[in-house]
Scaffold this motif. Structure first.
Motif, PDB file in Angstrom:
ATOM      1  N   THR A 330       0.822  -1.215   0.000  1.00  0.00           N
ATOM      2  CA  THR A 330       0.000   0.000   0.000  1.00  0.00           C
ATOM      3  C   THR A 330       0.853   1.261   0.000  1.00  0.00           C
ATOM      4  OG1 THR A 330      -0.120  -0.009   2.423  1.00  0.00           O
ATOM      5  CG2 THR A 330      -1.849  -1.178   1.232  1.00  0.00           C
ATOM      6  N   ARG A 419       4.407   7.134   3.516  1.00  0.00           N
ATOM      7  CA  ARG A 419       3.958   6.386   2.347  1.00  0.00           C
ATOM      8  C   ARG A 419       4.500   6.965   1.050  1.00  0.00           C
ATOM      9  NH1 ARG A 419       0.173   2.610   3.377  1.00  0.00           N
ATOM     10  NH2 ARG A 419      -0.813   2.725   5.423  1.00  0.00           N
ATOM     11  N   THR A 423       1.339   5.122  -7.252  1.00  0.00           N
ATOM     12  CA  THR A 423       0.721   3.800  -7.407  1.00  0.00           C
ATOM     13  C   THR A 423       1.400   2.959  -8.481  1.00  0.00           C
ATOM     14  OG1 THR A 423      -0.901   4.737  -8.931  1.00  0.00           O
ATOM     15  CG2 THR A 423      -1.534   4.565  -6.607  1.00  0.00           C
ATOM     16  N   GLN A 428       5.331  -1.366  -5.192  1.00  0.00           N
ATOM     17  CA  GLN A 428       3.895  -1.551  -4.972  1.00  0.00           C
ATOM     18  C   GLN A 428       3.277  -2.426  -6.052  1.00  0.00           C
ATOM     19  OE1 GLN A 428       1.583   1.966  -3.683  1.00  0.00           O
ATOM     20  NE2 GLN A 428       3.519   3.099  -3.771  1.00  0.00           N
ATOM     21  N   ASN A 432       1.376  -5.675  -5.087  1.00  0.00           N
ATOM     22  CA  ASN A 432      -0.068  -5.640  -5.367  1.00  0.00           C
ATOM     23  C   ASN A 432      -0.504  -6.853  -6.171  1.00  0.00           C
ATOM     24  OD1 ASN A 432      -1.029  -3.358  -4.038  1.00  0.00           O
ATOM     25  ND2 ASN A 432      -0.342  -1.989  -5.656  1.00  0.00           N
ATOM     26  N   ARG A 511      -6.906  -0.240   1.268  1.00  0.00           N
ATOM     27  CA  ARG A 511      -6.374  -0.165   2.631  1.00  0.00           C
ATOM     28  C   ARG A 511      -7.461  -0.358   3.671  1.00  0.00           C
ATOM     29  NH1 ARG A 511      -3.796   5.351   2.911  1.00  0.00           N
ATOM     30  NH2 ARG A 511      -3.827   4.905   5.142  1.00  0.00           N
TER      31      ARG A 511
END
Length: 660
Positions: A330, A419, A423, A428, A432, A511
């Protein structure tokens, strides 16, 4: 060969193989090489196939496990399988010792390691293994005979002149077996067991004894429950007796007469803890003489003649060499301490999560520091503090940019975590897709971490949706794939399209939305489109969804990259509607807490039963709790429930309540 000749040879082979098994699995002293042993076993199998009437249920050939069972039958314990009172300090051990000495005449105490496993009963009739069962609630257990027979150190035959013998033992998973199992689970994208004790419990309760056999469990026997054979008058005498019968007894049982001797033996066991090939979580101290035990008596919960000293979390100092910064699925940027390896609770440790900047700042942890490390619950390494700074050290600060893609890191709302907002960050992206394919999500068989990394590195996929564009031809351009393996993966990916919607929702990686929250969303709205069109107020009306979760779902399903991913998945024909598995609202509004190890159900299975009936499962006991479902070795949650007067249910009572 006629029947009589076959019987004589079967009996002879059985005796020879059992003798070799005892030498190998109990005495750790093999008396024959593997090939010769295998030839003996093959001969016995051939004879049993040719003469089925000679195939005993306790034949050595049955050790490999049988077919799957639907359930485990209940077994009442004629002698209660009780538990011991835990103590956590030498002062408490001294109090126990002094009390026994004041009430008894020159008592002898037996001090032995406390194996961290699962208690079972083994019952023999006329020398033949008759039934094996779990401890359960101490009064009723479960018949796991078929699974126990796969444990090679359990004798299936003992002295036939003994009419009845019931012994109690602790089934455990050796560390070597545990590490191999975890490696296999991780390779198969399964959630690995957290420790050998949980692994042993889960393995012994497998519905298929073939799986149990693969897990390489073992056992130590430490008590006689019933005995119609030789009369014994003390604990040490009973252990010596059952050891001669062929049982693998507790590895050491030392007689002591003073507190000082007991303390010294506890320390000795603690110092040698790491050298054992199995986990121990303490030391048991028992009055040896059975008549003196009767004098001491028992409370409603525990015998007064024994205690279990539990080891405190082991703490050691080491030097912090570096702090690695990892990027999660995330975007969370997590610092990890890398330090000189040290041995904690029997395993080598060299890394521990440092959580966030605030954690580091509060403890003033710097690279080069001497730090204190321990294992929380003997499982998870954690840094407690900085003992001293290295000369010239400076306070540590997390980088301002993502260490993988270089994007400026941010704090989201009031979160302490830093963070990466990108994306498309490679870290990630990889995680993911791994999450999307994982067992709790889309459960794509054969798509493990290494394969996902291979596909990403070779630019065959840049998102989870690209998985559905893979073909056998594309996969076979990679050295890792042949025609069969490529075909199997393509079939597995295609099959995932029909998964239930909650798996897809969980796989999207929103999340704070776990597997259960995904189910609740689906049950509320019925389709992905309905969820995407819901406002925050509608989402927050779901029981258990607070403002953070509701706002998070609302915002996530409006992020351009996630909307684009969903639309790509739609074009590939994934299932976007939901058929609820809820059976009734029988438990609507009722809050349950699960604690301890249940006789037959895994925690997730019990949770699903409750939730399918409309109930809610909480992780902690409070005044809002309606029921606590307690299994073997239930801990502080059970104690708190008793203090609050909350109803306590056994597994059987839960099943009766739900009609399962």
């Amino acid at each position: 060969m006629d029947l009589n000749e076959a019987k004589n040879r079967v009996d002879e082979l059985t005796e020879i193989i059992n003798r070799h098994n005892h030498a190998y699995y109990v005495l750790d002293n093999p008396t024959v090489d593997d090939y010769e042993y295998d030839m003996l076993m093959q001969e016995l199998k051939k004879l049993e196939a040719e003469f089925p009437e000679l195939a005993s249920e306790n034949s050595p050939t049955k050790r490999v496990g049988g077919t799957a069972l639907n359930t485990f039958a209940k077994v009442p314990h004629r002698v209660q399988m009780g538990s011991l009172q835990d103590v956590f300090s030498f002062e408490q051990v001294k109090e126990f010792t002094e009390k026994c000495i004041s009430e008894l005449t020159s008592p002898v105490f037996i001090v032995e390691p406390k194996i961290d496993g699962l208690s079972v009963s083994l019952e023999y009739h006329d020398g033949e293994f008759f039934i094996g069962s779990t401890r359960g609630d101490g009064f009723t257990g479960e018949d796991v005979s078929a699974n126990l027979k796969t444990i090679r150190s359990i004798p299936l035959k003992i002295d036939s002149s003994i009419p009845l013998l019931e012994v109690r033992g602790e089934v455990y998973m050796p560390r070597e077996s545990f590490f191999k199992l975890v490696e296999k689970q991780e390779l198969n994208d399964e959630t690995p067991f957290k420790n050998p004790r949980n692994a042993a419990a889960g393995s012994l309760r497998q519905k298929s004894s073939k799986i149990t056999a693969e897990r390489k469990l073992d056992i130590f026997v430490f008590n006689i429950q019933q005995n119609e054979g030789k009369a014994v008058s003390s604990h040490k005498e009973s252990l010596d007796y059952i050891k001669k019968l062929g049982f693998k007894t507790i590895p050491s049982y030392v007689p002591c007469t003073t507190y000082e001797q007991i303390e010294a033996e506890i320390k000795k066991i603690g110092e040698n803890r790491a050298t054992y090939p199995f986990d121990i979580d303490g030391v048991v101290i028992k009055v040896d003489d059975f008549n003196q035990r009767n004098i001491m008596g028992a409370t409603s919960k525990y015998p007064k003649w024994a205690v279990a000293y539990k080891f405190p979390p082991e703490e050691k100092q080491t030097v912090l060499r570096s702090i690695e910064v990892n990027v999660g699925r995330t975007g969370a940027i997590t610092p990890v301490a890398v330090f000189d390896p040290l041995l904690l609770a029997g395993t080598s440790v060299s890394r521990a999560v440092l959580h966030n900047q605030q954690f580091i700042t509060d403890r003033d942890i710097r690279i080069g520091d001497t730090i204190t490390v321990r294992k929380a619950g003997d499982i998870i390494p954690e840094v407690l503090n900085s003992v001293s700074h290295a000369e010239g050290s400076v306070p540590y600060t997390l980088p301002e940019v993502c260490p993988v893609c270089g994007t400026k890191a941010i704090h989201v709302d009031e979160e302490s975590a830093l963070r990466c907002p990108n994306t498309s960050c490679p870290a990630q992206l990889l995680k993911n897709i791994i999450h999307f394919a994982s067992k709790p999500a889309m459960n794509i068989d054969g798509l493990g971490d290494a394969i996902v990394a291979l596909l990403v590195d070779n630019r065959l996929i840049t998102s989870a949706a690209d998985l559905y564009d893979l073909t056998e031809a594309k996969l076979m351009t990679l050295d890792r794939f042949k025609e069969k393996s490529a075909g199997n993966l393509v079939k597995a990916i295609e099959a995932s399209k029909s998964n239930t919607l909650d798996r897809l929702i969980f796989g999207l990686g929103i999340r704070n939305i776990g597997a259960r929250a995904a189910v609740l969303l689906c049950e509320k709205f019925g389709s992905l489109d309905a969820i995407m069109n819901a406002d925050v107020t509608e989402i927050s009306s779901i029981d258990g969804f607070g403002d953070v979760m509701s706002q998070g779902v609302y915002e996530a399903l409006r992020e351009p990259h996630l909307v684009a991913l969903i639309e790509k998945l739609r074009t590939h024909g994934l299932n976007f509607t939901y058929a609820s598995s809820k059976k009734s609202n029988k438990l609507e509004g009722k809050v349950f807490v699960l604690t301890g190890t249940l006789p037959t159900l895994k925690r997730d299975e019990a949770k699903k039963i409750i939730e399918d009936m409309g109930g809610k499962v909480s992780s902690s006991v409070s005044k809002k709790t309606d029921y606590v479902v307690a299994g073997e070795e239930a801990g502080s949650k059970l104690t708190k429930a008793e203090e609050l007067g909350i109803a306590i249910l056994s597994e059987a009572e839960l099943l009766a309540m739900t009609g399962e």
